[in-house]
Design a protein around this motif. Structure first.
Motif: not given
Ligand code: GDP
Length: 217
Positions: A131-152
């Protein structure tokens, strides 16, 4: 605010130092130059990733000291090049008041930062897209930001299982996120994926790619 001139040289990750912690928007540093945020649900491995990426073992420890865990912690590689450690915790466990304060701080941050160039989202490769990740993606999407996912914690999976997780998250991100998105495997413990991550984050910070050269740490 005008962006700083791109720095020509490769980033000197080991020069990264703590600038300040911000509990509200008025405390953010001046919005100039280039900034990359690093987000992740608590325990995903964000501090370990930051430590390995900067080659500074105890760097992100500062974000875990009492009083700082709910702040945005700003680190500087050099003037006008910042990494921002966004507070991360298990969503379900926090009281509503804390969750609302966190959401307000994040909204203020994502809405106000003209210098923000991209967001690295750290996810445990065994439990991605919380859920946290999805919330974060929403914010990034609204700001039109590129996202890089690190699968740790990729060292916790076999090679085959790690590649399967990578493939699955790439597919799901393609559906979930409309902006530019890249996904990689990462292990702070084994040092896997460090150069790949530095190349993406360094590029967002305005540095030239240093993947072909041996990057200074
Ligand atoms: P944070 O809460 O997201 O900052 O997570 P931490 O970096 O503190 O890591 C949480 C736990 O996961 C700690 O016990 C770390 O030692 C462990 N951890 C972090 N990264 C890795 C990794 O790449 N591999 C393994 N096996 N464990 C890791």
């Amino acid at each position: 605010m005008a962006a700083a001139e791109p720095a020509g040289a490769a980033p000197l990750w080991s020069a990264t130092r703590f600038m300040l912690g911000a509990a509200r928007a008025g405390q953010f540093p001046l919005d100039e130059g280039f900034e990359v945020a690093v987000a992740g649900r608590s325990n995903a491995g964000k501090s370990s990733a930051l430590n390995v990426l900067t080659g500074r073992r105890s760097l992100a420890r500062v974000s875990k000291t009492p009083g700082r865990t709910r702040e945005l912690n700003f680190f500087e590689l050099e003037a006008g090049r910042r990494l921002v450690d966004l507070p991360g915790y298990g969503y379900a466990r926090v009281p509503d008041t804390v969750k609302q304060a966190w959401q307000r701080l994040m909204t203020d941050y994502f809405h106000s930062r003209g210098s923000l160039r991209g967001v690295a989202v750290v996810m445990d490769c065994r439990h991605p897209l919380t859920d946290y990740d999805q919330q974060m993606l929403q914010w990034c999407g609204r700001s039109g930001l590129p996202v890089h996912v690190l699968l740790t914690k990729a060292d916790k999976l076999s090679r085959g299982a790690g590649l399967a997780a990578l493939h699955q998250v790439r597919g799901r991100m393609g559906h979930l996120y409309r902006g530019g998105v890249t996904v990689q495997l990462f292990s702070a413990r084994k040092g896997e994926g460090v150069e790949e991550a530095r190349a993406v984050l360094g590029g967002w910070l305005g540095y030239q790619s240093d993947r072909k050269k041996k990057a200074p740490v």
